[in-house]
Scaffold this active site. Structure first.
Site, PDB file in Angstrom:
ATOM      1  N   ASN A   8       0.878  -1.177   0.000  1.00  0.00           N
ATOM      2  CA  ASN A   8       0.000   0.000   0.000  1.00  0.00           C
ATOM      3  C   ASN A   8       0.907   1.216   0.000  1.00  0.00           C
ATOM      4  O   ASN A   8       1.500   1.555   1.026  1.00  0.00           O
ATOM      5  CB  ASN A   8      -0.905  -0.028   1.230  1.00  0.00           C
ATOM      6  CG  ASN A   8      -1.919   1.111   1.233  1.00  0.00           C
ATOM      7  OD1 ASN A   8      -1.827   2.055   0.448  1.00  0.00           O
ATOM      8  ND2 ASN A   8      -2.881   1.037   2.137  1.00  0.00           N
ATOM      9  N   ARG A  89      -2.375  -2.004  -3.721  1.00  0.00           N
ATOM     10  CA  ARG A  89      -3.561  -1.156  -3.618  1.00  0.00           C
ATOM     11  C   ARG A  89      -3.397   0.034  -4.560  1.00  0.00           C
ATOM     12  O   ARG A  89      -2.364   0.708  -4.563  1.00  0.00           O
ATOM     13  CB  ARG A  89      -3.729  -0.642  -2.194  1.00  0.00           C
ATOM     14  CG  ARG A  89      -4.917   0.305  -2.049  1.00  0.00           C
ATOM     15  CD  ARG A  89      -4.836   1.139  -0.802  1.00  0.00           C
ATOM     16  NE  ARG A  89      -5.946   2.084  -0.722  1.00  0.00           N
ATOM     17  CZ  ARG A  89      -5.838   3.305  -0.243  1.00  0.00           C
ATOM     18  NH1 ARG A  89      -4.675   3.758   0.183  1.00  0.00           N
ATOM     19  NH2 ARG A  89      -6.900   4.095  -0.196  1.00  0.00           N
ATOM     20  N   HIS A 178     -12.810   3.312  -0.939  1.00  0.00           N
ATOM     21  CA  HIS A 178     -12.913   2.336   0.161  1.00  0.00           C
ATOM     22  C   HIS A 178     -13.562   1.033  -0.319  1.00  0.00           C
ATOM     23  O   HIS A 178     -14.096   0.265   0.477  1.00  0.00           O
ATOM     24  CB  HIS A 178     -13.726   2.885   1.342  1.00  0.00           C
ATOM     25  CG  HIS A 178     -13.075   3.997   2.090  1.00  0.00           C
ATOM     26  ND1 HIS A 178     -13.801   5.017   2.671  1.00  0.00           N
ATOM     27  CD2 HIS A 178     -11.767   4.275   2.345  1.00  0.00           C
ATOM     28  CE1 HIS A 178     -12.981   5.868   3.256  1.00  0.00           C
ATOM     29  NE2 HIS A 178     -11.742   5.435   3.077  1.00  0.00           N
ATOM     30  N   HIS A 206     -18.070   2.864   6.736  1.00  0.00           N
ATOM     31  CA  HIS A 206     -16.619   2.835   6.946  1.00  0.00           C
ATOM     32  C   HIS A 206     -16.238   4.185   7.527  1.00  0.00           C
ATOM     33  O   HIS A 206     -16.171   5.190   6.819  1.00  0.00           O
ATOM     34  CB  HIS A 206     -15.899   2.582   5.623  1.00  0.00           C
ATOM     35  CG  HIS A 206     -14.399   2.619   5.736  1.00  0.00           C
ATOM     36  ND1 HIS A 206     -13.608   1.493   5.626  1.00  0.00           N
ATOM     37  CD2 HIS A 206     -13.540   3.643   5.954  1.00  0.00           C
ATOM     38  CE1 HIS A 206     -12.342   1.827   5.758  1.00  0.00           C
ATOM     39  NE2 HIS A 206     -12.272   3.129   5.960  1.00  0.00           N
ATOM     40  N   GLY A 210     -10.774   9.083   7.055  1.00  0.00           N
ATOM     41  CA  GLY A 210     -11.591   9.151   5.856  1.00  0.00           C
ATOM     42  C   GLY A 210     -12.827   8.310   6.100  1.00  0.00           C
ATOM     43  O   GLY A 210     -12.770   7.306   6.814  1.00  0.00           O
ATOM     44  N   ARG A 239     -11.689  16.507   6.039  1.00  0.00           N
ATOM     45  CA  ARG A 239     -12.371  16.808   4.773  1.00  0.00           C
ATOM     46  C   ARG A 239     -13.810  17.241   5.042  1.00  0.00           C
ATOM     47  O   ARG A 239     -14.477  16.709   5.923  1.00  0.00           O
ATOM     48  CB  ARG A 239     -12.368  15.588   3.860  1.00  0.00           C
ATOM     49  CG  ARG A 239     -10.993  15.088   3.486  1.00  0.00           C
ATOM     50  CD  ARG A 239     -11.105  13.828   2.638  1.00  0.00           C
ATOM     51  NE  ARG A 239      -9.868  13.070   2.640  1.00  0.00           N
ATOM     52  CZ  ARG A 239      -9.786  11.759   2.458  1.00  0.00           C
ATOM     53  NH1 ARG A 239     -10.885  11.050   2.268  1.00  0.00           N
ATOM     54  NH2 ARG A 239      -8.621  11.150   2.482  1.00  0.00           N
ATOM     55  N   MET A 281     -11.370  11.585  16.630  1.00  0.00           N
ATOM     56  CA  MET A 281     -12.662  11.467  17.293  1.00  0.00           C
ATOM     57  C   MET A 281     -12.528  11.378  18.810  1.00  0.00           C
ATOM     58  O   MET A 281     -13.357  11.919  19.555  1.00  0.00           O
ATOM     59  CB  MET A 281     -13.399  10.234  16.751  1.00  0.00           C
ATOM     60  CG  MET A 281     -14.780  10.003  17.345  1.00  0.00           C
ATOM     61  SD  MET A 281     -15.969  11.321  17.000  1.00  0.00           S
ATOM     62  CE  MET A 281     -16.260  11.072  15.242  1.00  0.00           C
ATOM     63  N   ARG A 282     -11.475  10.726  19.293  1.00  0.00           N
ATOM     64  CA  ARG A 282     -11.291  10.615  20.746  1.00  0.00           C
ATOM     65  C   ARG A 282     -11.080  11.977  21.377  1.00  0.00           C
ATOM     66  O   ARG A 282     -11.686  12.305  22.411  1.00  0.00           O
ATOM     67  CB  ARG A 282     -10.112   9.688  21.053  1.00  0.00           C
ATOM     68  CG  ARG A 282     -10.333   8.234  20.655  1.00  0.00           C
ATOM     69  CD  ARG A 282      -9.043   7.451  20.606  1.00  0.00           C
ATOM     70  NE  ARG A 282      -8.151   7.952  19.549  1.00  0.00           N
ATOM     71  CZ  ARG A 282      -7.020   7.371  19.178  1.00  0.00           C
ATOM     72  NH1 ARG A 282      -6.635   6.248  19.786  1.00  0.00           N
ATOM     73  NH2 ARG A 282      -6.276   7.869  18.206  1.00  0.00           N
ATOM     74  N   GLY A 328     -11.722   2.591  12.161  1.00  0.00           N
ATOM     75  CA  GLY A 328     -11.318   3.005  13.500  1.00  0.00           C
ATOM     76  C   GLY A 328     -12.423   3.595  14.344  1.00  0.00           C
ATOM     77  O   GLY A 328     -12.609   3.224  15.510  1.00  0.00           O
ATOM     78  N   ASN A 332     -14.867   1.381  17.195  1.00  0.00           N
ATOM     79  CA  ASN A 332     -14.389   1.635  18.554  1.00  0.00           C
ATOM     80  C   ASN A 332     -15.111   2.720  19.331  1.00  0.00           C
ATOM     81  O   ASN A 332     -14.701   3.039  20.446  1.00  0.00           O
ATOM     82  CB  ASN A 332     -12.893   1.994  18.488  1.00  0.00           C
ATOM     83  CG  ASN A 332     -12.057   0.851  17.966  1.00  0.00           C
ATOM     84  OD1 ASN A 332     -12.079  -0.249  18.503  1.00  0.00           O
ATOM     85  ND2 ASN A 332     -11.316   1.097  16.890  1.00  0.00           N
ATOM     86  N   GLU A 382      -8.421  -4.478   4.930  1.00  0.00           N
ATOM     87  CA  GLU A 382      -8.235  -4.216   3.509  1.00  0.00           C
ATOM     88  C   GLU A 382      -7.055  -4.996   2.932  1.00  0.00           C
ATOM     89  O   GLU A 382      -7.096  -5.446   1.783  1.00  0.00           O
ATOM     90  CB  GLU A 382      -8.047  -2.714   3.290  1.00  0.00           C
ATOM     91  CG  GLU A 382      -9.306  -1.915   3.605  1.00  0.00           C
ATOM     92  CD  GLU A 382      -9.103  -0.418   3.534  1.00  0.00           C
ATOM     93  OE1 GLU A 382      -9.341   0.159   2.459  1.00  0.00           O
ATOM     94  OE2 GLU A 382      -8.705   0.182   4.560  1.00  0.00           O
TER      95      GLU A 382
END
Length: 399
Positions: A8, A89, A178, A206, A210, A239, A281-282, A328, A332, A382
């Site tokens: 990747n 990929r 994705h 997903h 991203g 984004r 996010m955390r 992620g 979680n 992936e």
């Protein structure tokens, strides 16, 4: 032992994994980064041991040489394995590539030509493909495209309402991304439920830095939230996702922002970071819990956009047998899953709070027994999907 090497690549780095296709065991993985900088870095993990070295890495060709050295230094040279193929990929396959494709010179050239649609990704993929083919000239190389899974979308889903001739001349349409993750997760969900994938209507979320959603009808992607590029659709870490195009004209006229400024704004300074000051996010949820109103608004906008697409896909599919959360954030953050699915009892979607709070490395059900729609958390993989598709591609090639 027969193995597949999965690569990747980025413009100044590449990740790799060594996978035994029969058992699907991951034998080694690593990262080669800072290619072209004064000091490069190689991280290699195998046999439970992690090694790290630093040295200049001029280009991707030297990067592959460093990777081979890392295998040897760890005590198991790659030459001791039977390398079946290298799976690459590739982000953008345009409307040319519908499936994993064995790479020859013509395919490599087409991947590079598609850089006009993915200028940040396809040139880097091409660099790594060239270097890998030089390093491993005697094995097949296979390109697995993020866009390929979405090539089953109908024209009404992928067509933009702009001048048709102009769009056709410049490849302007929705491609989606994705795809390897959406395909893997939907197949894992079918396996978990012991149902053929071609009997299920699924919606996959997903959600990572991203983020994208996909409506899957009987194993085929029929709609997805990303478009010509990975910028369209959901709110993401940095984004913007969906935006009135006139915002760009307004900022050009009133704020003096040029094309590069606007590109940087929408891809690097927007999303959760632009709204709430945190891309992770955390960190954002922690700030919101402490009373940060900007962080709370960012979360609310994020969830609103997810529910917007979820409602659209439920309507498009005529309901869903399965809703899957992955990546992620999706895997979680139990509170987020609750927020996205809150108040959907009338759709027959019921979440079990205790199941939702449980953690597991495998697929798990978080819906109640009475829920008409099964809701799952499905860890994505992936790289494993790329290895699977690579194996299928080389088996399909006549000897």
């Amino acid at each position: 032992m027969s193995v597949i090497l999965v690569v990747n690549s980025g413009s100044s780095s590449f990740k790799y994994q060594l996978i035994e296709p029969e058992s699907e065991v991951r034998l080694a993985n690593g990262l080669v980064e800072r290619i072209g900088e004064a000091v490069g870095r190689v991280v290699h993990v195998s046999g439970g041991q992690r090694t790290e070295t630093e040295a200049p890495i001029a280009d991707h060709t030297e990067g592959f040489a460093r990777m081979l050295a890392a295998f040897a230094d760890a005590g198991r040279p790659l030459s001791e394995y039977t390398l079946l193929a290298v799976g690459h990929r590739v982000v953008q396959g345009g409307d040319r590539f519908f499936a994993p494709t064995v790479i020859d010179d013509a395919v490599a050239a087409e991947i590079l030509a598609l850089s006009t649609l993915a200028p940040l990704h396809n040139p880097a993929h091409h660099q790594a493909i060239v270097a890998a083919r030089q390093t491993f000239p005697d094995v097949p190389h296979v390109a697995v495209f993020d866009t390929a899974f979405h090539q089953t979308m109908p024209p009404e889903a992928y067509t933009y309402a702009i001048d048709a001739d102009l769009a056709a001349a410049h490849g302007v349409r929705r491609y989606g991304f994705h795809g390897t993750s959406h395909q893997y997760v939907s197949e894992q969900a079918a396996w978990f439920l012991d149902r053929p994938a071609d009997t299920l209507k699924q919606i996959v979320l997903h959600l990572g830095n991203g983020a994208s959603m996909c409506a899957i009808n009987r194993g085929r992607s029929v709609d997805t939230s990303m478009g010509l590029t990975p910028l369209e659709g959901l709110v993401m870490g940095t984004r913007s996702g969906d935006l009135d195009p006139s915002v760009l004209f307004h900022l050009n006229r009133e704020a003096g922002m040029d094309v590069d400024d606007l590109d940087h704004l929408l891809n690097q300074r927007s999303g959760l970071l632009g709204l709430g000051g945190h891309a992770d996010m955390r960190d954002l949820r922690a700030a919101a819990a402490e009373g940060d109103t900007r962080a709370r608004l960012a979360l609310d906008v994020y969830v609103h956009r997810l529910r917007h697409y979820l409602g659209a896909y439920l309507l498009e599919l005529g309901g869903a047998d399965v809703i899957c959360f992955t990546a992620g954030v999706g895997e979680n953050v139990p509170a987020l899953r609750e927020e996205v699915l809150a108040g959907l009892d009338w759709f027959g979607i019921h979440i079990d709070p205790e199941r939702n709070r449980e953690h597991s490395r495998g697929v798990r059900r978080i819906s109640t027994e009475i829920s008409r729609t099964t809701v799952l958390v499905v860890p994505t993989d992936e790289e494993l999907e790329i290895a699977r598709q690579t194996a299928e591609a080389i088996l399909a090639v006549p000897a």
